[in-house]
Design a protein around this motif. Structure first.
Motif, PDB file in Angstrom:
ATOM      1  N   ASP A  86       0.742  -1.094   0.109  1.00 63.35           N
ATOM      2  CA  ASP A  86       0.008   0.012  -0.033  1.00 63.35           C
ATOM      3  C   ASP A  86       0.854   1.305  -0.092  1.00 63.35           C
ATOM      4  O   ASP A  86       0.969   2.028   0.823  1.00 63.35           O
ATOM      5  N   TYR A  89       2.550   2.445   3.235  1.00 63.56           N
ATOM      6  CA  TYR A  89       1.539   2.320   4.493  1.00 63.56           C
ATOM      7  C   TYR A  89       1.274   0.786   5.089  1.00 63.56           C
ATOM      8  O   TYR A  89       0.474   0.591   5.576  1.00 63.56           O
ATOM      9  N   VAL A 118       2.509   5.060  11.182  1.00 65.93           N
ATOM     10  CA  VAL A 118       1.182   4.439  10.745  1.00 65.93           C
ATOM     11  C   VAL A 118       0.774   3.372  12.036  1.00 65.93           C
ATOM     12  O   VAL A 118       1.155   2.075  11.732  1.00 65.93           O
ATOM     13  N   HIS A 130      -1.595  -0.264  11.853  1.00 60.25           N
ATOM     14  CA  HIS A 130      -1.362  -1.707  11.345  1.00 60.25           C
ATOM     15  C   HIS A 130       0.203  -1.521  11.035  1.00 60.25           C
ATOM     16  O   HIS A 130       0.770  -0.553  10.893  1.00 60.25           O
ATOM     17  N   PHE A 188     -10.829  -0.271   2.077  1.00 55.93           N
ATOM     18  CA  PHE A 188     -10.457  -0.501   0.708  1.00 55.93           C
ATOM     19  C   PHE A 188     -11.335  -1.459   0.255  1.00 55.93           C
ATOM     20  O   PHE A 188     -11.160  -2.157  -0.770  1.00 55.93           O
ATOM     21  N   PHE A 198      -7.476  -2.547   6.177  1.00 56.22           N
ATOM     22  CA  PHE A 198      -7.048  -2.384   5.019  1.00 56.22           C
ATOM     23  C   PHE A 198      -6.796  -3.590   4.356  1.00 56.22           C
ATOM     24  O   PHE A 198      -7.632  -4.345   4.162  1.00 56.22           O
ATOM     25  N   GLN A 206      -1.640  -5.815   5.537  1.00 63.05           N
ATOM     26  CA  GLN A 206      -1.589  -4.754   6.714  1.00 63.05           C
ATOM     27  C   GLN A 206      -2.289  -5.094   7.944  1.00 63.05           C
ATOM     28  O   GLN A 206      -3.459  -4.728   8.235  1.00 63.05           O
ATOM     29  N   ARG A 244       3.096  12.745  11.312  1.00 57.86           N
ATOM     30  CA  ARG A 244       1.735  12.585  10.821  1.00 57.86           C
ATOM     31  C   ARG A 244       1.290  11.414  11.112  1.00 57.86           C
ATOM     32  O   ARG A 244       1.768  10.369  10.971  1.00 57.86           O
ATOM     33  N   ASP A 295      -0.985   8.412  10.536  1.00 54.13           N
ATOM     34  CA  ASP A 295      -2.116   7.729   9.696  1.00 54.13           C
ATOM     35  C   ASP A 295      -3.324   7.134  10.351  1.00 54.13           C
ATOM     36  O   ASP A 295      -3.158   6.449  11.527  1.00 54.13           O
ATOM     37  N   SER A 296      -4.426   7.352   9.794  1.00 54.91           N
ATOM     38  CA  SER A 296      -5.626   6.554  10.251  1.00 54.91           C
ATOM     39  C   SER A 296      -5.856   6.570  11.748  1.00 54.91           C
ATOM     40  O   SER A 296      -6.016   5.648  12.511  1.00 54.91           O
ATOM     41  N   GLU A 311      -4.328  12.390  10.935  1.00 53.98           N
ATOM     42  CA  GLU A 311      -5.003  12.033   9.858  1.00 53.98           C
ATOM     43  C   GLU A 311      -6.606  11.405  10.290  1.00 53.98           C
ATOM     44  O   GLU A 311      -6.483  10.384  10.760  1.00 53.98           O
ATOM     45  N   HIS A 360      -2.281  12.630  -1.090  1.00 57.40           N
ATOM     46  CA  HIS A 360      -2.009  11.503  -2.145  1.00 57.40           C
ATOM     47  C   HIS A 360      -3.004  10.527  -2.290  1.00 57.40           C
ATOM     48  O   HIS A 360      -2.883   9.332  -2.753  1.00 57.40           O
ATOM     49  N   ASP A 361      -4.067  10.578  -1.665  1.00 57.33           N
ATOM     50  CA  ASP A 361      -5.323   9.679  -1.644  1.00 57.33           C
ATOM     51  C   ASP A 361      -6.550  10.020  -2.504  1.00 57.33           C
ATOM     52  O   ASP A 361      -7.529   9.324  -2.862  1.00 57.33           O
ATOM     53  N   ARG A 374      -5.839   5.296  -6.684  1.00 60.11           N
ATOM     54  CA  ARG A 374      -4.974   6.820  -6.188  1.00 60.11           C
ATOM     55  C   ARG A 374      -3.898   6.705  -7.126  1.00 60.11           C
ATOM     56  O   ARG A 374      -2.883   7.700  -6.475  1.00 60.11           O
ATOM     57  N   ARG A 416      -0.333  10.281  -8.041  1.00 59.06           N
ATOM     58  CA  ARG A 416       0.871   9.883  -7.660  1.00 59.06           C
ATOM     59  C   ARG A 416       2.152   9.757  -8.611  1.00 59.06           C
ATOM     60  O   ARG A 416       3.117   9.252  -8.212  1.00 59.06           O
TER      61      ARG A 416
HETATM   62  C1  GLC Z   1      -4.175   6.363   5.047  1.00 61.45           C
HETATM   63  C2  GLC Z   1      -3.227   6.904   4.051  1.00 61.45           C
HETATM   64  C3  GLC Z   1      -3.541   6.074   2.712  1.00 61.45           C
HETATM   65  C4  GLC Z   1      -3.347   4.446   3.338  1.00 61.45           C
HETATM   66  C5  GLC Z   1      -4.074   4.334   4.652  1.00 61.45           C
HETATM   67  C6  GLC Z   1      -3.739   3.008   5.215  1.00 61.45           C
HETATM   68  O1  GLC Z   1      -5.344   6.938   4.667  1.00 61.45           O
HETATM   69  O2  GLC Z   1      -3.245   8.173   3.757  1.00 61.45           O
HETATM   70  O3  GLC Z   1      -2.811   6.127   1.938  1.00 61.45           O
HETATM   71  O4  GLC Z   1      -3.570   3.733   2.431  1.00 61.45           O
HETATM   72  O5  GLC Z   1      -3.884   5.220   5.597  1.00 61.45           O
HETATM   73  O6  GLC Z   1      -2.577   3.068   5.874  1.00 61.45           O
END
Ligand code: GLC
Length: 561
Positions: A83, A86, A123, A126, A171, A194, A198, A228, A230-231, A284, A345-346, A431, A435
């Motif tokens: 991913d 990620y 992140v 996961h 996803f 996801f 992951q 930053r 993530d999730s 995020e 990027h998403d 996405r 990118r």
């Molecule tokens: C966040 C990231 C994304 C990633 C997802 C799972 O939304 O911005 O790119 O796929 O988390 O980690």
């Protein structure tokens, strides 16, 4: 390890004659301009078609000239890239295609010497299925302590072949994958919100908490100025694993925004605050309720979080006004500044999204073949760039938006990589289109992204991107790049001011004042408008027509104050 100093070092004020933003200001993050750097696609320093740290180091001057205060790097760690990174297999290693730890340290140092801080991505929900912990959990088998760091669970029914819940993946599709025991028989299931690559971590486990605090320290020790996250709202799960009903009371959803998640960020904040200088936590947090959203920003939790509400709104005066009002109102009680984000990027590239009949953003509505007027989208994206840069708080610029790059929707068959595309059975374009590697110079791919002309970037660039190269746009005063450069220079004169006051205007016009007599006016109506009284015209996203501001345009003015 040569550790960069964020706070006590004597502050340089100029580098090669250009003013250097403060690296000592403890409140730097409140109004910072943060450039989101998708390292795979920024610049390829070693000629293998993949962006890397060497490429970033070679282009720090570009970022300096653009006028950003910080870089946020999407994950650059060791990862099988299921991913796009990620899926981290080792936080203490850089992916070999991107470089190594010593290059990362050098980059952090060199950027800081130019007044640019580094923010990294963490992140925590996961890790990769190739992480040592997950490999050990699979090997150790059911009931082992190694499995307790994850969400392993027996299946439902006599043969255990029913998955433990029917939670839907972010996803799309299922969130549980069945393992195979050492003797080849079907085994337990494990949770992944996801992809199966992951596996979700169990945040009730002390190892998971300690490991992440150690990861934060590992990178803070190397001089990073923030993370930053993530999730960020997904980490805590209801251990009873109930089904999602959709009418859970706030804070009690089985896997999203549970009240207990805040304890994690309180402990992260304590780690961040134990370092000199301000090390920021940026969340995020996709959360429709503004109050549940800003709960993450209470003074002992994160510093800021991405304002996706504003990003997802259509290009419509009433919608944007309502978003600005509700976001500023929700942030006020917790004392946190808002952030302003047009893309990342998403999501669909800004010039493409604003060129559509439905210019809002939602993952669920992304489809191939949506008619797009790129000229209109670009005009609106220019206006939106000035609007968002004029609002109080921090500003995120996703790499390539400063060049006005469009979403690449016709990537050749077989080149797409994004699991979102594949898990939707090809219905969701995914996405990859936002990118695509940046074009730097020249008339043909790889447009200076890689040194050498015969290198194939990891995602192919459109043949006609010569007009979007940094070189071409730097030479054109009417380009998106020139607009961003001018805007960020002027924005700096606001000097951390956080005041905001609407000025009278028609409903489809967003007109507001900031400190020092700065006024921003955006015309979202369908006719030209008169500008409010002013002493100086600072910048416009379009040329004035007979002294009036055309539709889909923003002007920055200095009024008497
Ligand atoms: C966040 C990231 C994304 C990633 C997802 C799972 O939304 O911005 O790119 O796929 O988390 O980690």
């Amino acid at each position: 390890m040569d550790v960069p100093v964020l706070e006590s070092e004597a502050e340089a004020t100029t580098v090669a004659g250009a003013p250097v933003p403060s690296t000592t200001d403890p409140l730097w993050w409140r109004s910072a301009v943060i450039y989101q750097l998708y390292i795979r696609s920024f610049a390829d320093g070693d000629g293998d078609g993949t962006g890397d740290i060497a490429g970033v180091r070679a282009h720090l001057g570009y970022l300096k000239e653009l006028g950003v205060d910080a870089l946020w790097f999407t994950p650059w760690y060791a990862s099988p890239l299921a991913d796009g990174g990620y899926d981290v297999s080792d936080y203490r290693q850089i992916h070999p295609a991107f470089g190594d730890i010593s290059e990362a340290e050098a980059l952090i140092r060199e950027a800081l010497a130019l007044g640019i801080r580094t923010i990294i991505d963490v992140v925590p929900n996961h890790i990769s299925h190739e992480h040592e912990w997950f490999k050990a959990a699979l090997a150790a088998g059911p009931g082992s302590p190694e499995r307790e760091r994850f969400w392993f669970h027996p299946g439902v029914g006599p043969n255990g072949d029913g998955m433990p819940t029917h939670w839907v993946s972010n996803f799309q599709g299922e969130t549980w994958t069945r393992t195979t025991n050492a003797d080849g028989t079907p085994g337990e299931w494990y949770l992944h919100l996801f992809t199966p690559e992951q596996p979700d971590l169990n945040w009730n486990h002390p190892d998971v908490r300690k490991e992440h605090e150690d990861v934060l320290r590992f990178w803070f020790d190397r001089g990073v100025a923030g993370v930053r996250i993530d999730s960020a709202a997904l980490l805590v799960k209801d251990p009873e694993l109930p089904e999602v009903t959709g009418d859970e009371p706030a804070g009690q959803h089985p896997n999203t925004d549970r009240d207990e998640v805040h304890d994690i960020y309180r402990s992260w904040r304590a780690v961040a605050d134990s370092y000199p200088g301000t090390r920021v936590l940026v969340g995020e947090v996709w959360m429709p309720d503004p109050v549940r959203f800003t709960n993450y920003l209470r003074p002992d939790e994160m510093h800021t979080a991405f304002n996706f509400d504003f990003m997802a709104r259509p290009w419509k005066g009433s919608e944007l006004r309502e978003s600005i009002d509700s976001m500023l109102a929700a942030h006020a009680p917790v004392g946190a500044p808002s952030t302003w984000v047009l893309s990342n990027h998403d999501v669909t590239r800004t010039v493409t999204r604003y060129g559509r009949e439905d210019s809002s953003f939602a993952f669920a509505t992304k489809r191939f073949g949506t008619p797009t007027d790129l000229e209109l989208g670009t005009r609106r994206a220019r206006a939106a760039a000035l609007l968002s840069a004029a609002l109080p708080g921090s500003l995120y610029v996703y790499q390539g938006d400063e060049l006005g790059l469009p979403e690449v929707e016709d990537l050749p068959e077989g080149t797409r990589q994004d699991p979102m595309h594949f898990r939707s059975n090809g219905v969701d374009p995914g996405r990859d289109g936002c990118r695509v590697p940046l074009p730097w110079a020249g008339d043909h791919p790889p447009f200076g992204f890689s040194a050498g002309t015969d290198v194939q970037p990891w995602l192919p660039q459109p043949e006609d991107w010569g007009r979007y190269t940094v070189d071409a746009e730097a030479a054109d005063p009417g380009s998106m790049l020139s607009l961003y450069r001018a805007a960020l220079t002027i924005r700096r004169t606001l000097d951390g001011d956080e005041s905001f006051r609407w000025l009278d205007s028609a409903p489809d016009v967003l007109c507001f004042a900031r400190g020092g007599g700065f006024v921003s006016v955006t015309n979202l109506s369908d006719r030209p408008i008169d500008l409010p009284e002013h002493e100086e015209f600072l910048l416009g996203s379009t040329e004035l027509v007979n002294g009036q501001l055309a539709p889909d345009s923003t002007a920055w003015l200095r009024a008497q104050h």
